[in-house]
Scaffold this motif. Structure first.
Motif, PDB file in Angstrom:
ATOM      1  N   LEU B 607       0.852  -0.869  -0.303  1.00 18.65           N
ATOM      2  CA  LEU B 607       0.480   0.068  -0.131  1.00 18.65           C
ATOM      3  C   LEU B 607       0.943   1.344  -0.074  1.00 18.65           C
ATOM      4  CD1 LEU B 607      -2.746   0.728   0.410  1.00 18.65           C
ATOM      5  CD2 LEU B 607      -2.648   1.064   2.536  1.00 18.65           C
ATOM      6  N   THR B 608       2.165   1.263   0.889  1.00 19.42           N
ATOM      7  CA  THR B 608       3.036   2.513   1.084  1.00 19.42           C
ATOM      8  C   THR B 608       3.405   2.669  -0.703  1.00 19.42           C
ATOM      9  OG1 THR B 608       3.506   1.515   2.876  1.00 19.42           O
ATOM     10  CG2 THR B 608       4.764   3.316   2.111  1.00 19.42           C
ATOM     11  N   ASP B 609       3.605   1.898  -1.096  1.00 13.62           N
ATOM     12  CA  ASP B 609       4.410   2.478  -2.677  1.00 13.62           C
ATOM     13  C   ASP B 609       3.184   2.796  -3.625  1.00 13.62           C
ATOM     14  OD1 ASP B 609       6.702   0.622  -2.315  1.00 13.62           O
ATOM     15  OD2 ASP B 609       6.213  -0.819  -2.668  1.00 13.62           O
ATOM     16  N   ILE B 614       1.279   8.051  -5.201  1.00 13.20           N
ATOM     17  CA  ILE B 614      -0.122   8.629  -5.684  1.00 13.20           C
ATOM     18  C   ILE B 614       0.748  10.405  -5.566  1.00 13.20           C
ATOM     19  CG2 ILE B 614      -2.217  10.100  -4.713  1.00 13.20           C
ATOM     20  CD1 ILE B 614      -3.034   6.688  -4.726  1.00 13.20           C
ATOM     21  N   PHE B 615       1.746  10.248  -5.024  1.00 13.15           N
ATOM     22  CA  PHE B 615       2.136  11.717  -3.951  1.00 13.15           C
ATOM     23  C   PHE B 615       2.946  12.484  -4.694  1.00 13.15           C
ATOM     24  CE2 PHE B 615       0.746  10.124   0.735  1.00 13.15           C
ATOM     25  CZ  PHE B 615       0.070  11.254   0.584  1.00 13.15           C
ATOM     26  N   LEU B 616       3.757  11.157  -5.797  1.00 14.77           N
ATOM     27  CA  LEU B 616       4.572  11.738  -6.537  1.00 14.77           C
ATOM     28  C   LEU B 616       3.714  12.191  -7.547  1.00 14.77           C
ATOM     29  CD1 LEU B 616       7.500   9.528  -6.792  1.00 14.77           C
ATOM     30  CD2 LEU B 616       7.298  11.658  -5.445  1.00 14.77           C
ATOM     31  N   ALA B 617       3.314  11.978  -8.162  1.00 14.15           N
ATOM     32  CA  ALA B 617       2.132  11.810  -9.188  1.00 14.15           C
ATOM     33  C   ALA B 617       0.987  13.812  -8.412  1.00 14.15           C
ATOM     34  CB  ALA B 617       0.696  11.386  -9.369  1.00 14.15           C
ATOM     35  N   PHE B 618       0.727  13.935  -7.481  1.00 18.43           N
ATOM     36  CA  PHE B 618       0.757  15.558  -6.902  1.00 18.43           C
ATOM     37  C   PHE B 618       1.613  15.968  -7.018  1.00 18.43           C
ATOM     38  CE2 PHE B 618       0.270  18.018  -3.761  1.00 18.43           C
ATOM     39  CZ  PHE B 618      -0.893  18.699  -3.413  1.00 18.43           C
ATOM     40  N   MET B 620       4.437  16.976  -9.201  1.00 17.49           N
ATOM     41  CA  MET B 620       5.006  16.554 -10.446  1.00 17.49           C
ATOM     42  C   MET B 620       3.316  17.436 -11.101  1.00 17.49           C
ATOM     43  SD  MET B 620       6.300  13.615 -12.536  1.00 17.49           S
ATOM     44  CE  MET B 620       5.977  11.922 -11.419  1.00 17.49           C
ATOM     45  N   ILE B 621       2.438  17.189 -10.996  1.00 16.61           N
ATOM     46  CA  ILE B 621       1.277  18.000 -11.574  1.00 16.61           C
ATOM     47  C   ILE B 621       1.100  19.370 -11.489  1.00 16.61           C
ATOM     48  CG2 ILE B 621      -0.973  17.922 -12.510  1.00 16.61           C
ATOM     49  CD1 ILE B 621      -0.009  14.418 -12.245  1.00 16.61           C
ATOM     50  N   VAL B 622       1.050  18.954  -9.221  1.00 17.34           N
ATOM     51  CA  VAL B 622       0.641  20.314  -8.869  1.00 17.34           C
ATOM     52  C   VAL B 622       1.505  21.208  -8.866  1.00 17.34           C
ATOM     53  CG1 VAL B 622      -0.423  21.051  -7.117  1.00 17.34           C
ATOM     54  CG2 VAL B 622      -1.689  19.461  -8.095  1.00 17.34           C
ATOM     55  N   GLY B 623       2.738  20.690  -8.101  1.00 13.95           N
ATOM     56  CA  GLY B 623       4.329  21.286  -8.047  1.00 13.95           C
ATOM     57  C   GLY B 623       4.693  21.631  -9.333  1.00 13.95           C
ATOM     58  N   GLY B 624       4.716  20.507  -9.976  1.00 15.22           N
ATOM     59  CA  GLY B 624       5.115  21.009 -11.568  1.00 15.22           C
ATOM     60  C   GLY B 624       4.431  22.437 -12.720  1.00 15.22           C
ATOM     61  N   TYR B 625       3.754  21.901 -11.746  1.00 12.05           N
ATOM     62  CA  TYR B 625       2.203  23.345 -12.315  1.00 12.05           C
ATOM     63  C   TYR B 625       2.756  24.901 -11.858  1.00 12.05           C
ATOM     64  CZ  TYR B 625      -1.086  26.563 -14.487  1.00 12.05           C
ATOM     65  OH  TYR B 625      -2.094  27.835 -14.924  1.00 12.05           O
ATOM     66  N   PHE B 626       3.088  24.856 -10.198  1.00 19.50           N
ATOM     67  CA  PHE B 626       3.357  25.806 -10.579  1.00 19.50           C
ATOM     68  C   PHE B 626       4.363  26.200 -10.280  1.00 19.50           C
ATOM     69  CE2 PHE B 626      -0.461  25.487  -8.038  1.00 19.50           C
ATOM     70  CZ  PHE B 626      -1.054  26.768  -7.491  1.00 19.50           C
ATOM     71  N   LEU B 627       5.433  25.148 -10.776  1.00 23.49           N
ATOM     72  CA  LEU B 627       7.093  25.996 -10.832  1.00 23.49           C
ATOM     73  C   LEU B 627       6.766  26.439 -11.699  1.00 23.49           C
ATOM     74  CD1 LEU B 627       9.201  22.668  -9.265  1.00 23.49           C
ATOM     75  CD2 LEU B 627       9.046  25.379  -8.308  1.00 23.49           C
ATOM     76  N   GLN B 628       6.208  26.016 -13.321  1.00 22.70           N
ATOM     77  CA  GLN B 628       5.652  26.278 -14.521  1.00 22.70           C
ATOM     78  C   GLN B 628       6.070  27.498 -14.783  1.00 22.70           C
ATOM     79  OE1 GLN B 628       7.178  24.944 -17.407  1.00 22.70           O
ATOM     80  NE2 GLN B 628       8.262  23.710 -16.563  1.00 22.70           N
ATOM     81  N   ARG B 729      13.152   8.830   2.156  1.00 24.91           N
ATOM     82  CA  ARG B 729      11.687   9.172   0.898  1.00 24.91           C
ATOM     83  C   ARG B 729      10.942  10.047   1.399  1.00 24.91           C
ATOM     84  NH1 ARG B 729       9.078   3.826  -1.259  1.00 24.91           N
ATOM     85  NH2 ARG B 729       8.625   3.974   0.212  1.00 24.91           N
ATOM     86  N   ASN B 730      10.349   8.780   2.987  1.00 29.47           N
ATOM     87  CA  ASN B 730       9.315   8.997   3.120  1.00 29.47           C
ATOM     88  C   ASN B 730       8.704  11.458   4.035  1.00 29.47           C
ATOM     89  OD1 ASN B 730       8.217   6.664   2.325  1.00 29.47           O
ATOM     90  ND2 ASN B 730       7.900   6.405   4.421  1.00 29.47           N
ATOM     91  N   ILE B 731       9.909  11.135   4.486  1.00 33.46           N
ATOM     92  CA  ILE B 731      10.566  11.974   5.255  1.00 33.46           C
ATOM     93  C   ILE B 731      10.615  13.662   4.037  1.00 33.46           C
ATOM     94  CG2 ILE B 731      11.805  14.215   6.354  1.00 33.46           C
ATOM     95  CD1 ILE B 731      12.707  11.188   8.088  1.00 33.46           C
ATOM     96  N   PHE B 732      10.788  12.873   3.093  1.00 32.98           N
ATOM     97  CA  PHE B 732      10.759  14.624   1.835  1.00 32.98           C
ATOM     98  C   PHE B 732       9.980  14.437   1.155  1.00 32.98           C
ATOM     99  CE2 PHE B 732      11.737  14.601  -3.058  1.00 32.98           C
ATOM    100  CZ  PHE B 732      11.688  15.296  -3.086  1.00 32.98           C
ATOM    101  N   ILE B 733       8.958  13.228   0.618  1.00 33.12           N
ATOM    102  CA  ILE B 733       7.961  13.309   0.332  1.00 33.12           C
ATOM    103  C   ILE B 733       6.759  14.086   1.266  1.00 33.12           C
ATOM    104  CG2 ILE B 733       6.128  11.850  -0.517  1.00 33.12           C
ATOM    105  CD1 ILE B 733       7.492   9.957  -1.479  1.00 33.12           C
ATOM    106  N   SER B 734       7.092  13.832   2.498  1.00 34.58           N
ATOM    107  CA  SER B 734       5.874  14.680   2.940  1.00 34.58           C
ATOM    108  C   SER B 734       6.514  15.984   3.108  1.00 34.58           C
ATOM    109  CB  SER B 734       5.779  14.244   4.621  1.00 34.58           C
ATOM    110  OG  SER B 734       6.421  12.417   5.074  1.00 34.58           O
TER     111      SER B 734
END
Lengths: 112, 816
Positions: B607-609, B614-618, B620-628, B729-734
């Motif tokens: 489940l964690t994977d 899901i979090f990485l997609a979030f 990339m999509i949201v964060g990436g958009y705000f960076l762009q 990894r978990n700390i970084f993602i959070s």
């Protein structure tokens, strides 16, 4: 005020994310609860904070605080409570059936 | 634009007939399983035969009109909004193919009546065969690209069904699957090419595309469309390297091999190339692809046919080779489109003429040869040439078929193959004299390759006759005593043999009535006054180079046949695991294991994977958009001041939430979580939301109780022992997710907004009779939300109840 709130929300989201990434069932459920707190506060904050009086007619004059986000949050609280309750019972049931509350150990069960 | 008036040269009262030609086989295919219950098994084949033969007779009535230059077209609107019309278009080229389909079809059905045993499931066979016949007629008669594609795939499907007719055999299923994969892959790429054609010309009608071909030749999609459509044609017509499905398709009953895999379906690609020559013909890439692939297929097929020991496999390779010959002739003929309308062009249009001519010839002699092999298989129980031999005295009639068919295929007089082979040599000699398309540098190779391939063709033709009918008969190796076939099985091949000989003696009859209108279809831009059809001579004179080429083919061919044992080992020089078949098989199994491995890699079941994804997609999509985009802006302006107790509240929340992360025991976790919830309630008080504060307090209390109840049944939280990198990894993602949410919050805060709509609710007393604005929203203005929220609660309650009451399966206990 808003900026402080947003930073607080960010911290809550970080905590919730870390909890959700854990293996323990209860920590994950608590993580979702923390996340819903964060979201409720975010809705509140984005509606504008303390811009007027309590939204009760007859208790002081306007302008009133935005009442729409409050209504939305009220709905959200109830729904998240319902799902949390269900998740908790599900966790209880899963533990009873499989004898573990660790998702790593639950992997590869026969009924997966 | 698609009105039938445009094609008004067809007579109105007859136009429905050519729609009926396509539909009749389908109707009878549907009827066959029904009729099968009422009529005796004996007659089902005769019924199907009559359908096909009546269609053939119908089509022959068109010959005079078509040869007068008439075109029969009819448009039936199907999906007008997409420009898809059921347009039938009967011209010279379509007529040849439809006559072959129905004519050879009739003979094959007649043959199959005697070939197939009564114990077979005959109605399946004839149903598939009729489906195939209808689909094939649809391919050659359709003018609309989408309709053509639909019928094209239907031929693949019905061919799949026919190859796997004996579906209890493993080899049949494997052959059917292989042919399906290859031809459908080609069909899909052809569809892409068709869509590109549509994009360029804005029409799906082949007529109209040819009509304004100048407009699309400069388009960027022209070359991709060309390549994709050719892929479709090459896979269907078994060109190199896609020919590998054809030898495996020989697992089908012999009538199917004779019909589909020599006379009709494999020529669908030829038809497509001939049909689209006016569109792509002037292109150098088209010329080199069609000619080059065709020539190499011709050589490769004939070279490989020699080593086969199964007669059907040998014929399959010879079909591949002959299709390559026709394809290369069409490629050489396309030069004429480039050269345009001049006097010397006529020399090059003769290549296309030879292609169509050889197409007919090939259908006659190859159909006869397949039927001959079927007879041998049927009467002797084997097709292996190592067990055959000396059958001439036992089966003289069958021997005659084999002799005439093979000699026609080898290109010997007095059979029709000789004429087309001579024309082929002539075309190769003419084409190397050109100095376009860089033909002046490597064009000399064309006649050499053609000549070598013809030598091999001659050799395998000698093998067919020599190894089967001459030599010593090996009775101990044969299951049955050899004897002549029943007369019913001989009718069809003999009819074809009559054509093989007849066309040699009267080629110009065929040329005038059948081939001339087909040439007009291949070169529609040339004026009708221009005589595109050459007069076919059997005798070119003693000094003509093509005659000497034929003579040398015969001499070298006989020499090679005599020395066959000496040079046969060269076939072993090519390692087996480099053959195209093993490449195909390895490719299939590799892609299966590869996708298995890839899926196994990321679908861990953990489940964690999945949360990480899901979090990485979030992020990339949201964060990436705000960076762009630079939506984010920081403005220090605060609308409201911060008071001391608010700061304390914030600090409490931060402390308790972070504390949860480090909590060692479950009771601490619950406690901290409740602190969090109650602080949120306090915030609601600060933010002037009394209803929220009340609800939050109640809900938090109940939740806490629930947590405590559950915890009684759950074990103590164990310390999670995880590798360090997972923790990092978990700390970084959070942290990243939190930071992104913060960014979004700030961006929303400082973004230009519309004014609120909440002033509307300030009239709640007048509109809804309530003074509590939040409650009027919940109960009056937006009551649907509330209703469904109650439903959610109800469902959750039911769910909880069910989960607790549900009888536990397996080892679980049931507690209330």
């Amino acid at each position: 005020m808003e900026q402080v709130m947003i930073i607080l929300i960010g911290i809550l989201v970080s905590v919730a994310t870390y909890l959700i990434l854990s293996r323990n069932m209860i920590r994950i459920i608590i993580g979702t609860a923390v996340l819903s707190h964060a979201v409720n506060l975010l809705i509140m904050t984005s509606g504008g904070l303390k811009t007027g009086n309590v939204p009760l007619l007859g208790h002081g004059d306007g302008p009133f605080t935005d009442a729409l986000p409050q209504a939305l949050i009220l709905t959200a609280i109830v729904i998240s409570f319902a799902t949390t309750a269900f998740l908790l019972v599900l966790a209880y049931r899963t533990y009873k059936t499989n004898g573990s509350d660790d998702f790593n150990e639950l992997r590869g069960m026969s009924d997966e | 634009m698609f009105s039938s008036s445009k094609y008004s040269n067809g007579r109105r009262e007859l136009v429905t007939v050519d729609v009926a030609i396509i539909l009749t086989p389908f109707i009878f295919a549907a009827l066959t399983p029904v009729l099968y219950r009422f009529i005796s098994k004996k007659y089902i084949g005769w019924l199907v035969l009559s359908v096909s033969f009546i269609l053939f007779l119908f089509l022959t009535t068109y010959i005079p009109r078509i040869s007068d230059g008439e075109v029969v077209a009819f448009t039936h609107e199907w999906i007008p909004s997409l420009g898809i019309h059921f347009t039938t278009y009967l011209d010279g080229l379509s007529l040849i193919f439809s006559l072959l389909i129905t004519g050879v079809g009739s003979l094959v059905i007649l043959y199959s009546i005697f070939y197939l045993s009564r114990s077979e499931q005959l109605y399946h066979f004839y149903c598939y065969l009729l489906l195939f016949m209808g689909a094939m007629l649809g391919v050659v008669l359709s003018d609309n690209l989408m309709v053509l594609y639909g019928f094209w795939e239907l031929t693949s499907v019905s061919s799949f069904l026919l190859i796997a007719y004996w579906h209890h055999r493993k080899a049949s299923r494997a052959g059917a699957r292989k042919s399906m994969i290859i031809t459908v892959a080609g069909g899909i790429s052809m569809l892409a090419g068709f869509l590109m054609l549509y994009e360029m010309s804005k029409t799906l009608s082949i007529r109209e595309i040819i009509g304004n071909v100048e407009a699309i030749q400069e388009h960027a999609l022209f070359v991709p469309a060309l390549v994709l459509i050719l892929l479709g044609a090459f896979t269907k017509s078994a060109q190199f390297p896609f020919y590998i499905w054809l030898p495996d398709a020989m697992e089908a009953p012999t009538p199917v091999s004779a019909y589909l895999h020599s006379a009709t379906m494999v020529k669908a690609g030829i038809y497509l190339v001939a049909r689209l020559t006016p569109v792509f013909g002037g292109e150098a890439l088209w010329f080199w692809l069609v000619t080059g692939v065709g020539l190499f297929t011709l050589f490769w097929g004939s070279f490989n046919a020699v080593k086969q020991v199964d007669l059907k496999a040998l014929l399959a390779f010879s079909t591949v080779s002959q299709l390559g010959l026709i394809m290369s002739l069409l490629g050489m003929g396309s030069v004429a489109v480039y050269l345009g309308n001049s006097s010397e062009t006529i020399i090059y249009t003769q290549a296309a003429f030879a292609a169509i001519f050889h197409l007919i010839n090939h259908s006659t002699f190859k159909g006869a040869l397949f039927m001959m092999v079927g007879i041998i298989d049927h009467e002797l129980g084997t097709r292996d040439i190592r067990r055959l031999g000396g059958l001439m005295s036992f089966m003289p009639l069958t021997f005659t078929i084999a002799l005439i068919g093979s000699f026609s295929m080898a290109g010997l007089p007095p059979f029709n193959g000789f004429l087309s082979k001579e024309m082929f040599f002539a075309a190769t000699l003419h084409i190397q004299e050109l100095n376009i398309f860089s033909l002046d540098s490597i064009g000399f190779l064309i006649p050499i390759v053609a000549w070598i391939a013809s030598v091999f063709t001659f050799v395998y033709c000698l093998i067919i006759v020599g190894k089967t009918f001459f030599g010593k008969v090996q009775l101990h190796l044969l299951a049955k005593h050899p004897h002549e076939a029943p007369i019913g099985m001989l009718i069809s091949p003999y009819t074809l043999i009559v054509f093989v000989v007849g066309i040699f003696f009267f080629p110009n009859l065929l040329g005038h009535y059948i081939l001339r209108p087909a040439m007009a279809s291949i070169y529609p831009t040339f004026p009708t006054t221009q005589e595109l059809t050459p007069h076919i001579h059997a005798w070119h004179g003693i000094f003509s180079p093509e005659l000497w080429m034929t003579i040398f083919v015969i001499v070298v061919g006989i020499l090679l046949y005599r020395l066959l044992k000496r040079w046969k080992p060269i076939y072993r020089a090519l390692p087996q695991n480099l053959s195209l078949n093993s490449l195909f098989n390895n490719g299939i199994s590799f892609s299966e294991s590869f996708s298995n491995r890839v899926t196994g890699r990321y679908m861990t079941g953990n489940l964690t994977d999945y949360f990480v994804y899901i979090f990485l997609a979030f992020l990339m999509i949201v964060g990436g958009y705000f960076l762009q985009t630079d939506i984010f802006s920081w403005s220090p302006v605060d609308r409201e001041s911060l008071e001391v107790f608010e700061i304390i509240l914030v600090l409490i929340m931060i402390a308790s939430s972070v504390g949860i992360l480090f909590a060692k025991s479950r009771i601490t976790t619950v406690f901290l979580s409740s602190v969090l919830g109650y602080s949120v309630a306090f915030f609601f008080i600060v933010f002037r939301a009394p209803d929220l504060a009340l609800t939050q307090l109640v809900v938090e209390s109940v939740s806490t109780v629930l947590y405590l109840i559950c915890f009684r049944h759950l074990p103590e939280i164990r310390k999670e022992i995880q590798p360090k990198w997972i923790k990092m990894r978990n700390i970084f993602i959070s942290l990243a997710v939190g930071a992104t949410v913060t960014l979004v919050g700030f961006a929303a805060l400082n973004y230009e907004k519309f004014i609120t709509i909440s002033y509307f609710f300030n009239d709640s007393y007048e509109l809804a009779g309530g003074k509590n604005i939040v409650n009027t929203i919940l109960g009056d203005f937006r009551a649907f939300d509330t209703m469904l929220e109650v439903v959610v609660l109800f469902i959750a309650g039911l769910g909880v109840y069910t989960l607790i009451k549900l009888k536990a399966k397996g080892g679980g206990t049931n507690e209330n």
